[in-house]
Design a protein around this motif. Structure first.
Motif, PDB file in Angstrom:
ATOM      1  N   GLY A 244       0.823  -1.216   0.000  1.00  0.00           N
ATOM      2  CA  GLY A 244       0.000   0.000   0.000  1.00  0.00           C
ATOM      3  C   GLY A 244       0.850   1.256   0.000  1.00  0.00           C
ATOM      4  O   GLY A 244       0.488   2.235  -0.653  1.00  0.00           O
ATOM      5  N   THR A 245       1.951   1.224   0.738  1.00  0.00           N
ATOM      6  CA  THR A 245       2.802   2.425   0.768  1.00  0.00           C
ATOM      7  C   THR A 245       4.261   2.017   0.574  1.00  0.00           C
ATOM      8  O   THR A 245       5.155   2.611   1.170  1.00  0.00           O
ATOM      9  CB  THR A 245       2.632   3.193   2.084  1.00  0.00           C
ATOM     10  OG1 THR A 245       2.861   2.286   3.158  1.00  0.00           O
ATOM     11  CG2 THR A 245       1.250   3.786   2.227  1.00  0.00           C
ATOM     12  N   LEU A 246       4.481   1.031  -0.289  1.00  0.00           N
ATOM     13  CA  LEU A 246       5.846   0.521  -0.489  1.00  0.00           C
ATOM     14  C   LEU A 246       6.762   1.577  -1.103  1.00  0.00           C
ATOM     15  O   LEU A 246       7.981   1.494  -0.958  1.00  0.00           O
ATOM     16  CB  LEU A 246       5.816  -0.745  -1.361  1.00  0.00           C
ATOM     17  CG  LEU A 246       5.242  -1.986  -0.657  1.00  0.00           C
ATOM     18  CD1 LEU A 246       4.914  -3.084  -1.656  1.00  0.00           C
ATOM     19  CD2 LEU A 246       6.216  -2.516   0.392  1.00  0.00           C
ATOM     20  N   ALA A 247       6.180   2.570  -1.771  1.00  0.00           N
ATOM     21  CA  ALA A 247       7.010   3.620  -2.385  1.00  0.00           C
ATOM     22  C   ALA A 247       7.320   4.743  -1.391  1.00  0.00           C
ATOM     23  O   ALA A 247       7.683   5.852  -1.802  1.00  0.00           O
ATOM     24  CB  ALA A 247       6.344   4.155  -3.644  1.00  0.00           C
ATOM     25  N   GLY A 248       7.183   4.487  -0.101  1.00  0.00           N
ATOM     26  CA  GLY A 248       7.565   5.478   0.921  1.00  0.00           C
ATOM     27  C   GLY A 248       6.694   6.717   0.872  1.00  0.00           C
ATOM     28  O   GLY A 248       5.470   6.624   0.731  1.00  0.00           O
ATOM     29  N   GLU A 249       7.314   7.894   0.964  1.00  0.00           N
ATOM     30  CA  GLU A 249       6.581   9.176   0.935  1.00  0.00           C
ATOM     31  C   GLU A 249       5.697   9.292  -0.300  1.00  0.00           C
ATOM     32  O   GLU A 249       4.622   9.866  -0.263  1.00  0.00           O
ATOM     33  CB  GLU A 249       7.585  10.338   0.899  1.00  0.00           C
ATOM     34  CG  GLU A 249       8.195  10.673   2.236  1.00  0.00           C
ATOM     35  CD  GLU A 249       7.381  11.682   3.013  1.00  0.00           C
ATOM     36  OE1 GLU A 249       7.150  12.787   2.481  1.00  0.00           O
ATOM     37  OE2 GLU A 249       6.967  11.367   4.138  1.00  0.00           O
ATOM     38  N   GLN A 250       6.199   8.744  -1.405  1.00  0.00           N
ATOM     39  CA  GLN A 250       5.462   8.835  -2.678  1.00  0.00           C
ATOM     40  C   GLN A 250       4.366   7.772  -2.769  1.00  0.00           C
ATOM     41  O   GLN A 250       3.541   7.798  -3.664  1.00  0.00           O
ATOM     42  CB  GLN A 250       6.442   8.635  -3.843  1.00  0.00           C
ATOM     43  CG  GLN A 250       7.342   9.818  -4.098  1.00  0.00           C
ATOM     44  CD  GLN A 250       6.526  11.070  -4.341  1.00  0.00           C
ATOM     45  OE1 GLN A 250       5.664  11.102  -5.224  1.00  0.00           O
ATOM     46  NE2 GLN A 250       6.768  12.092  -3.542  1.00  0.00           N
ATOM     47  N   GLY A 251       4.392   6.806  -1.855  1.00  0.00           N
ATOM     48  CA  GLY A 251       3.522   5.643  -1.991  1.00  0.00           C
ATOM     49  C   GLY A 251       2.054   5.962  -1.748  1.00  0.00           C
ATOM     50  O   GLY A 251       1.709   6.729  -0.857  1.00  0.00           O
ATOM     51  N   LEU A 252       1.199   5.360  -2.529  1.00  0.00           N
ATOM     52  CA  LEU A 252      -0.249   5.450  -2.322  1.00  0.00           C
ATOM     53  C   LEU A 252      -0.832   4.069  -2.578  1.00  0.00           C
ATOM     54  O   LEU A 252      -0.490   3.423  -3.575  1.00  0.00           O
ATOM     55  CB  LEU A 252      -0.874   6.440  -3.304  1.00  0.00           C
ATOM     56  CG  LEU A 252      -0.606   7.927  -3.074  1.00  0.00           C
ATOM     57  CD1 LEU A 252      -1.241   8.748  -4.198  1.00  0.00           C
ATOM     58  CD2 LEU A 252      -1.144   8.381  -1.727  1.00  0.00           C
ATOM     59  N   GLY A 253      -1.706   3.634  -1.672  1.00  0.00           N
ATOM     60  CA  GLY A 253      -2.313   2.319  -1.843  1.00  0.00           C
ATOM     61  C   GLY A 253      -3.815   2.433  -1.749  1.00  0.00           C
ATOM     62  O   GLY A 253      -4.348   3.070  -0.838  1.00  0.00           O
ATOM     63  N   ALA A 254      -4.504   1.795  -2.690  1.00  0.00           N
ATOM     64  CA  ALA A 254      -5.966   1.868  -2.717  1.00  0.00           C
ATOM     65  C   ALA A 254      -6.569   0.594  -2.135  1.00  0.00           C
ATOM     66  O   ALA A 254      -6.119  -0.513  -2.436  1.00  0.00           O
ATOM     67  CB  ALA A 254      -6.431   2.048  -4.156  1.00  0.00           C
ATOM     68  N   LEU A 255      -7.577   0.774  -1.292  1.00  0.00           N
ATOM     69  CA  LEU A 255      -8.286  -0.355  -0.679  1.00  0.00           C
ATOM     70  C   LEU A 255      -9.761  -0.284  -1.046  1.00  0.00           C
ATOM     71  O   LEU A 255     -10.326   0.815  -1.143  1.00  0.00           O
ATOM     72  CB  LEU A 255      -8.185  -0.293   0.847  1.00  0.00           C
ATOM     73  CG  LEU A 255      -6.794  -0.196   1.477  1.00  0.00           C
ATOM     74  CD1 LEU A 255      -6.920  -0.012   2.985  1.00  0.00           C
ATOM     75  CD2 LEU A 255      -5.978  -1.438   1.168  1.00  0.00           C
ATOM     76  N   SER A 256     -10.366  -1.469  -1.201  1.00  0.00           N
ATOM     77  CA  SER A 256     -11.820  -1.552  -1.367  1.00  0.00           C
ATOM     78  C   SER A 256     -12.385  -2.291  -0.161  1.00  0.00           C
ATOM     79  O   SER A 256     -11.785  -3.265   0.296  1.00  0.00           O
ATOM     80  CB  SER A 256     -12.156  -2.346  -2.633  1.00  0.00           C
ATOM     81  OG  SER A 256     -13.509  -2.813  -2.580  1.00  0.00           O
TER      82      SER A 256
END
Ligand SMILES: Cc1ncc(COP(=O)(O)O)c(C=O)c1O
Length: 373
Positions: free
Chosen positions: A174-186
């Motif tokens: 979900g946030t593996l890209a650190g500060e840049q990370g965005l993860g979407a959940l349903s």
């Protein structure tokens, strides 16, 4: 014939939680506060903490979570987003909703997640983002994708709609890209954490992006009646937030139960003629779906149906061959791994309330049905 094993069992799910759900419902009704209030705020805090993110922004569904995450990273008309050809079509519809063009690539046959090398080949100067999907609760192979995004200066949004609590090399998805990370959940009701209606959220590590997403989900308002940008209306209501808080407290235990059932199936189905997808060394799967392959899939589905075992196919048509995306010019033969897999996969019943005895019946039925096919 023995009793039916349903694909999901919402009545059992509700029965197990009934007292807690009734209390949460009463709390919201008695509060007289139904949209963007204390339950939503508490849910966002608890969700972020449980899933290892700095913040979470709750929205109306997973499709909007992806759509707004892409917009928050500047994706818009004229841009391309590289994604997998095996997912719920909603992943790609969210790209479309952001005004961009999905570019579908082939999958890794071991996991049916996006093939990182195919993704690298699909990047063009118009590529603005990568959208890997952690399909069936199992993370995509992320290191090469994170490297690709870094090297090419493109955004990476993780579709973790099926992977609440999954990990990649020990780190939460979900946030593996650190500060840049965005993860979407349903939080579609069948998900590992399911609402009693629609719901979704975006995991985010950067406070500026979290603030932007909170504007975008609420019509683009900076504060009441001051609309700074074109947002959408996709708010999670207080009732769903309160009910999701109940489920969130059980998520870790549910995920463990799912993993135990998956391990049971895998050992029971060894040598049966069906091939389960296996957890890879880099992944800690949350077993959202238990997917097996068989060359005579349709016959197997029928034979299982006769034995009272319900199955579903996730997903029967690869996205590049869906009529809705025909305008992109995809044709049979373009993505052979995905095309072959979608003709061979089926999902067996797997949910926390599935009793050991029912799981044994499923495994027995699969072994018998596979012999017949
Ligand atoms: C992988 C994936 N992406 C996106 C979605 C869309 O989520 P929702 O149905 O909440 O809009 C779903 C679920 O339907 C999904 O499984």
């Amino acid at each position: 014939m023995s009793a039916l094993v349903p694909f999901v069992d919402f009545k059992a799910h509700v029965a197990a939680l009934r007292g807690e759900l009734d209390a949460a419902t009463a709390r919201v009704l008695d509060s007289g506060w139904f949209i963007l209030g204390p339950e939503g705020e508490a849910f966002e805090r608890e969700l972020a903490q449980a899933l290892g993110a700095r913040d979470a922004v709750a929205v109306g569904n997973g499709t909007d979570a992806i759509h707004l995450a892409l917009r928050a990273r500047g994706v818009g008309p004229g841009d391309e987003v590289v994604t997998t050809s095996i997912s719920a079509a909603f992943s790609a519809l969210a790209i479309q909703q952001a005004g961009a063009r999905p570019v579908f690539v082939d999958v890794d046959p071991k996991t049916l997640n996006i093939d990182p090398e195919a993704a690298a080949r699909a990047v063009t100067p118009r590529t603005k983002a990568l959208l890997p999907v952690h399909l069936y609760g199992h993370s995509a192979d992320m290191d090469p994708l994170l490297e690709l995004a870094r090297e090419r200066g493109i955004a990476l949004v993780e579709d973790a709609c099926q992977a609440h609590g999954a990990r990649y090399r020990g780190r939460p998805v979900g946030t593996l890209a650190g500060e840049q990370g965005l993860g979407a959940l349903s939080f579609y009701p069948t998900k590992n954490l399911g609402a009693f209606g629609d719901g979704g959220a975006i995991l985010v590590n950067d406070p500026g992006t979290a603030a932007l997403l909170r504007q975008l989900r609420n019509g683009g308002q900076r504060n009441r009646y001051h609309h700074e940008r074109f947002g959408v209306n996709t708010r999670l209501d207080e009732l769903q937030a309160a009910l999701l808080r109940v489920g969130l407290a059980h998520l870790a235990a549910w995920n463990e139960r799912r993993r135990a059932l998956a391990a049971f199936y895998t050992s029971e189905l060894a040598g049966s003629g069906v091939e389960p997808l296996r957890e890879q060394p880099y992944a800690h799967s949350v077993a959202h779906l238990y997917v097996v392959r068989h060359p005579r899939r349709d016959a197997l589905v029928e034979a299982l149906g006769r034995r009272g075992v319900s199955t579903l196919i996730h997903f029967p048509v690869p996205l590049h061959l869906q009529p809705a995306f025909a305008f992109l010019g995809g044709k049979p033969g373009d993505l052979p791994v995905a095309e072959r897999a979608t003709g061979e996969i089926l999902s067996l019943p797997l949910y926390p309330e599935l009793a050991d005895e029912a799981a044994r019946r499923v495994a027995f039925a699969v072994r018998a049905a596979a012999q017949e096919c």
